[in-house]
Design a protein around this motif. Structure first.
Motif, PDB file in Angstrom:
ATOM      1  N   HIS A 108       0.824  -1.204   0.000  1.00  0.00           N
ATOM      2  CA  HIS A 108       0.000   0.000   0.000  1.00  0.00           C
ATOM      3  C   HIS A 108       0.865   1.264   0.000  1.00  0.00           C
ATOM      4  CE1 HIS A 108      -3.213   2.791   0.888  1.00  0.00           C
ATOM      5  NE2 HIS A 108      -2.516   3.225   1.903  1.00  0.00           N
ATOM      6  N   ILE A 109       1.865   1.284   0.849  1.00  0.00           N
ATOM      7  CA  ILE A 109       2.750   2.451   0.937  1.00  0.00           C
ATOM      8  C   ILE A 109       3.462   2.682  -0.397  1.00  0.00           C
ATOM      9  CG2 ILE A 109       4.919   3.271   1.959  1.00  0.00           C
ATOM     10  CD1 ILE A 109       3.908   2.109   4.643  1.00  0.00           C
ATOM     11  N   LYS A 110       3.942   1.612  -1.006  1.00  0.00           N
ATOM     12  CA  LYS A 110       4.643   1.733  -2.288  1.00  0.00           C
ATOM     13  C   LYS A 110       3.729   2.367  -3.345  1.00  0.00           C
ATOM     14  CE  LYS A 110       7.251  -0.918  -5.661  1.00  0.00           C
ATOM     15  NZ  LYS A 110       7.520  -2.216  -6.229  1.00  0.00           N
ATOM     16  N   GLU A 111       2.494   1.906  -3.428  1.00  0.00           N
ATOM     17  CA  GLU A 111       1.551   2.469  -4.402  1.00  0.00           C
ATOM     18  C   GLU A 111       1.177   3.909  -4.059  1.00  0.00           C
ATOM     19  OE1 GLU A 111      -1.852   0.046  -5.213  1.00  0.00           O
ATOM     20  OE2 GLU A 111      -0.655  -1.318  -6.418  1.00  0.00           O
ATOM     21  N   GLU A 112       0.956   4.151  -2.776  1.00  0.00           N
ATOM     22  CA  GLU A 112       0.563   5.504  -2.373  1.00  0.00           C
ATOM     23  C   GLU A 112       1.685   6.505  -2.669  1.00  0.00           C
ATOM     24  OE1 GLU A 112      -2.072   6.240   1.196  1.00  0.00           O
ATOM     25  OE2 GLU A 112      -0.154   7.031   1.908  1.00  0.00           O
ATOM     26  N   GLU A 113       2.908   6.148  -2.293  1.00  0.00           N
ATOM     27  CA  GLU A 113       4.036   7.061  -2.496  1.00  0.00           C
ATOM     28  C   GLU A 113       4.430   7.160  -3.968  1.00  0.00           C
ATOM     29  OE1 GLU A 113       7.217   5.942   0.141  1.00  0.00           O
ATOM     30  OE2 GLU A 113       6.087   6.536   1.924  1.00  0.00           O
ATOM     31  N   GLY A 114       4.020   6.213  -4.761  1.00  0.00           N
ATOM     32  CA  GLY A 114       4.306   6.245  -6.192  1.00  0.00           C
ATOM     33  C   GLY A 114       3.159   6.872  -6.958  1.00  0.00           C
ATOM     34  N   THR A 115       2.244   6.036  -7.379  1.00  0.00           N
ATOM     35  CA  THR A 115       1.136   6.460  -8.235  1.00  0.00           C
ATOM     36  C   THR A 115       0.291   7.579  -7.634  1.00  0.00           C
ATOM     37  OG1 THR A 115       1.027   4.180  -9.005  1.00  0.00           O
ATOM     38  CG2 THR A 115      -0.810   5.601  -9.600  1.00  0.00           C
ATOM     39  N   MET A 116      -0.139   7.376  -6.378  1.00  0.00           N
ATOM     40  CA  MET A 116      -1.070   8.347  -5.792  1.00  0.00           C
ATOM     41  C   MET A 116      -0.439   9.728  -5.629  1.00  0.00           C
ATOM     42  SD  MET A 116      -3.541   8.082  -2.453  1.00  0.00           S
ATOM     43  CE  MET A 116      -4.308   6.575  -3.004  1.00  0.00           C
ATOM     44  N   PHE A 117       0.782   9.789  -5.134  1.00  0.00           N
ATOM     45  CA  PHE A 117       1.440  11.089  -4.981  1.00  0.00           C
ATOM     46  C   PHE A 117       1.615  11.764  -6.343  1.00  0.00           C
ATOM     47  CE2 PHE A 117       3.954  10.366  -0.727  1.00  0.00           C
ATOM     48  CZ  PHE A 117       2.774  10.095  -0.075  1.00  0.00           C
ATOM     49  N   THR A 118       2.002  10.978  -7.348  1.00  0.00           N
ATOM     50  CA  THR A 118       2.237  11.522  -8.687  1.00  0.00           C
ATOM     51  C   THR A 118       0.965  12.122  -9.277  1.00  0.00           C
ATOM     52  OG1 THR A 118       3.991   9.902  -9.047  1.00  0.00           O
ATOM     53  CG2 THR A 118       3.086  10.984 -10.994  1.00  0.00           C
ATOM     54  N   VAL A 119      -0.124  11.373  -9.259  1.00  0.00           N
ATOM     55  CA  VAL A 119      -1.364  11.883  -9.861  1.00  0.00           C
ATOM     56  C   VAL A 119      -1.942  13.030  -9.041  1.00  0.00           C
ATOM     57  CG1 VAL A 119      -1.941   9.764 -11.100  1.00  0.00           C
ATOM     58  CG2 VAL A 119      -2.888  10.132  -8.831  1.00  0.00           C
ATOM     59  N   THR A 120      -1.739  13.006  -7.744  1.00  0.00           N
ATOM     60  CA  THR A 120      -2.234  14.098  -6.894  1.00  0.00           C
ATOM     61  C   THR A 120      -1.557  15.409  -7.264  1.00  0.00           C
ATOM     62  OG1 THR A 120      -2.723  12.588  -5.078  1.00  0.00           O
ATOM     63  CG2 THR A 120      -2.495  14.907  -4.519  1.00  0.00           C
ATOM     64  N   GLU A 121      -0.253  15.370  -7.470  1.00  0.00           N
ATOM     65  CA  GLU A 121       0.469  16.594  -7.832  1.00  0.00           C
ATOM     66  C   GLU A 121       0.034  17.132  -9.189  1.00  0.00           C
ATOM     67  OE1 GLU A 121       4.583  17.218  -5.659  1.00  0.00           O
ATOM     68  OE2 GLU A 121       4.660  15.469  -6.985  1.00  0.00           O
ATOM     69  N   ILE A 122      -0.416  16.258 -10.064  1.00  0.00           N
ATOM     70  CA  ILE A 122      -0.880  16.689 -11.388  1.00  0.00           C
ATOM     71  C   ILE A 122      -2.281  17.295 -11.294  1.00  0.00           C
ATOM     72  CG2 ILE A 122      -1.587  15.835 -13.670  1.00  0.00           C
ATOM     73  CD1 ILE A 122       0.675  13.681 -13.331  1.00  0.00           C
ATOM     74  N   VAL A 123      -3.139  16.689 -10.484  1.00  0.00           N
ATOM     75  CA  VAL A 123      -4.561  17.047 -10.467  1.00  0.00           C
ATOM     76  C   VAL A 123      -4.898  18.159  -9.468  1.00  0.00           C
ATOM     77  CG1 VAL A 123      -6.856  16.110  -9.988  1.00  0.00           C
ATOM     78  CG2 VAL A 123      -5.245  14.789 -11.330  1.00  0.00           C
ATOM     79  N   LEU A 124      -4.200  18.210  -8.332  1.00  0.00           N
ATOM     80  CA  LEU A 124      -4.523  19.210  -7.307  1.00  0.00           C
ATOM     81  C   LEU A 124      -3.471  20.320  -7.273  1.00  0.00           C
ATOM     82  CD1 LEU A 124      -5.599  16.903  -4.321  1.00  0.00           C
ATOM     83  CD2 LEU A 124      -7.056  17.926  -6.079  1.00  0.00           C
ATOM     84  N   THR A 125      -3.901  21.516  -6.947  1.00  0.00           N
ATOM     85  CA  THR A 125      -2.977  22.649  -6.830  1.00  0.00           C
ATOM     86  C   THR A 125      -2.154  22.513  -5.544  1.00  0.00           C
ATOM     87  OG1 THR A 125      -4.531  24.001  -5.572  1.00  0.00           O
ATOM     88  CG2 THR A 125      -4.639  24.177  -7.986  1.00  0.00           C
ATOM     89  N   ASP A 126      -1.042  23.223  -5.502  1.00  0.00           N
ATOM     90  CA  ASP A 126      -0.218  23.235  -4.292  1.00  0.00           C
ATOM     91  C   ASP A 126      -1.023  23.763  -3.100  1.00  0.00           C
ATOM     92  OD1 ASP A 126       1.974  22.180  -5.551  1.00  0.00           O
ATOM     93  OD2 ASP A 126       2.960  24.114  -5.887  1.00  0.00           O
ATOM     94  N   GLU A 127      -1.866  24.753  -3.352  1.00  0.00           N
ATOM     95  CA  GLU A 127      -2.685  25.340  -2.288  1.00  0.00           C
ATOM     96  C   GLU A 127      -3.660  24.300  -1.729  1.00  0.00           C
ATOM     97  OE1 GLU A 127      -2.364  26.867  -5.384  1.00  0.00           O
ATOM     98  OE2 GLU A 127      -0.873  28.320  -4.677  1.00  0.00           O
ATOM     99  N   LYS A 128      -4.255  23.514  -2.614  1.00  0.00           N
ATOM    100  CA  LYS A 128      -5.193  22.471  -2.185  1.00  0.00           C
ATOM    101  C   LYS A 128      -4.460  21.405  -1.373  1.00  0.00           C
ATOM    102  CE  LYS A 128      -9.023  20.078  -1.994  1.00  0.00           C
ATOM    103  NZ  LYS A 128     -10.030  20.419  -0.998  1.00  0.00           N
ATOM    104  N   ILE A 129      -3.270  21.029  -1.816  1.00  0.00           N
ATOM    105  CA  ILE A 129      -2.486  20.022  -1.093  1.00  0.00           C
ATOM    106  C   ILE A 129      -2.085  20.558   0.287  1.00  0.00           C
ATOM    107  CG2 ILE A 129      -0.364  18.638  -1.101  1.00  0.00           C
ATOM    108  CD1 ILE A 129      -0.639  18.532  -4.203  1.00  0.00           C
ATOM    109  N   GLN A 130      -1.743  21.834   0.366  1.00  0.00           N
ATOM    110  CA  GLN A 130      -1.412  22.445   1.661  1.00  0.00           C
ATOM    111  C   GLN A 130      -2.627  22.420   2.592  1.00  0.00           C
ATOM    112  OE1 GLN A 130       2.143  22.428   1.552  1.00  0.00           O
ATOM    113  NE2 GLN A 130       1.694  24.019   3.033  1.00  0.00           N
ATOM    114  N   ALA A 131      -3.800  22.710   2.036  1.00  0.00           N
ATOM    115  CA  ALA A 131      -5.035  22.684   2.836  1.00  0.00           C
ATOM    116  C   ALA A 131      -5.323  21.263   3.326  1.00  0.00           C
ATOM    117  CB  ALA A 131      -6.209  23.217   2.018  1.00  0.00           C
TER     118      ALA A 131
END
Length: 148
Positions: A108-131
């Motif tokens: 789970h950690i491997k997938e989260e730190e890989g795929t999920m983090f990558t797509v999150t940075e593409i789809v959400l703004t830095d401000e949204k991630i900070q929130a």
């Protein structure tokens, strides 16, 4: 790397360190102590991730699948965790189930730190991630207080 992802990676490392210690321990009393420590770290982390991090990802088409998979992995981990919690910690079966649980968490950690983090940075703004990070910290703290 984003500050929120660094925080999650740090927490993942803490969780894995506890799992490593548990795997290396055969004494039941020490297993009980470490398992309680794991519970205090893991459960609030997972619940806070689901409510603050996964929720916004579920709402977006591009991240929905990865968030659904992460949620299901949390659910499967919950089931095995509850079984471990009920079992006597001095049994060989407990150690075997812990090994399986650790492998699930690692995956789970491997997938989260890989795929999920990558797509999150593409789809959400830095401000949204900070929130999300701010909400995550507050939610995790509240959940940890409720465990005590």
């Amino acid at each position: 790397m984003n500050e929120f992802f660094q925080l999650l990676k740090k927490e993942h490392k803490t969780i894995m360190d506890i799992l490593d210690q548990l795997e290396d321990t055969e004494e039941a009393k020490k297993r009980e102590e470490l398992f309680q420590k794991l519970k205090e770290e893991l459960l609030p982390h997972m619940r806070a991730e689901e409510s603050t991090f996964y929720e916004p990802l579920l709402a977006k088409k591009d991240t929905r699948d990865v968030a659904l998979e992460g949620t299901e992995e949390h659910h499967a981990s919950d089931l095995v965790f509850k079984e471990l919690e009920k079992m006597p910690k001095d049994k060989d079966e407990w150690a075997a189930k812990l090994t399986v649980f650790k492998e699930m968490v690692e995956h789970h950690i491997k997938e989260e730190e890989g795929t999920m983090f990558t797509v999150t940075e593409i789809v959400l703004t830095d401000e949204k991630i900070q929130a999300i990070m701010k909400d995550f910290k507050a939610e995790k703290k509240k959940l940890q207080e409720n465990l005590k």
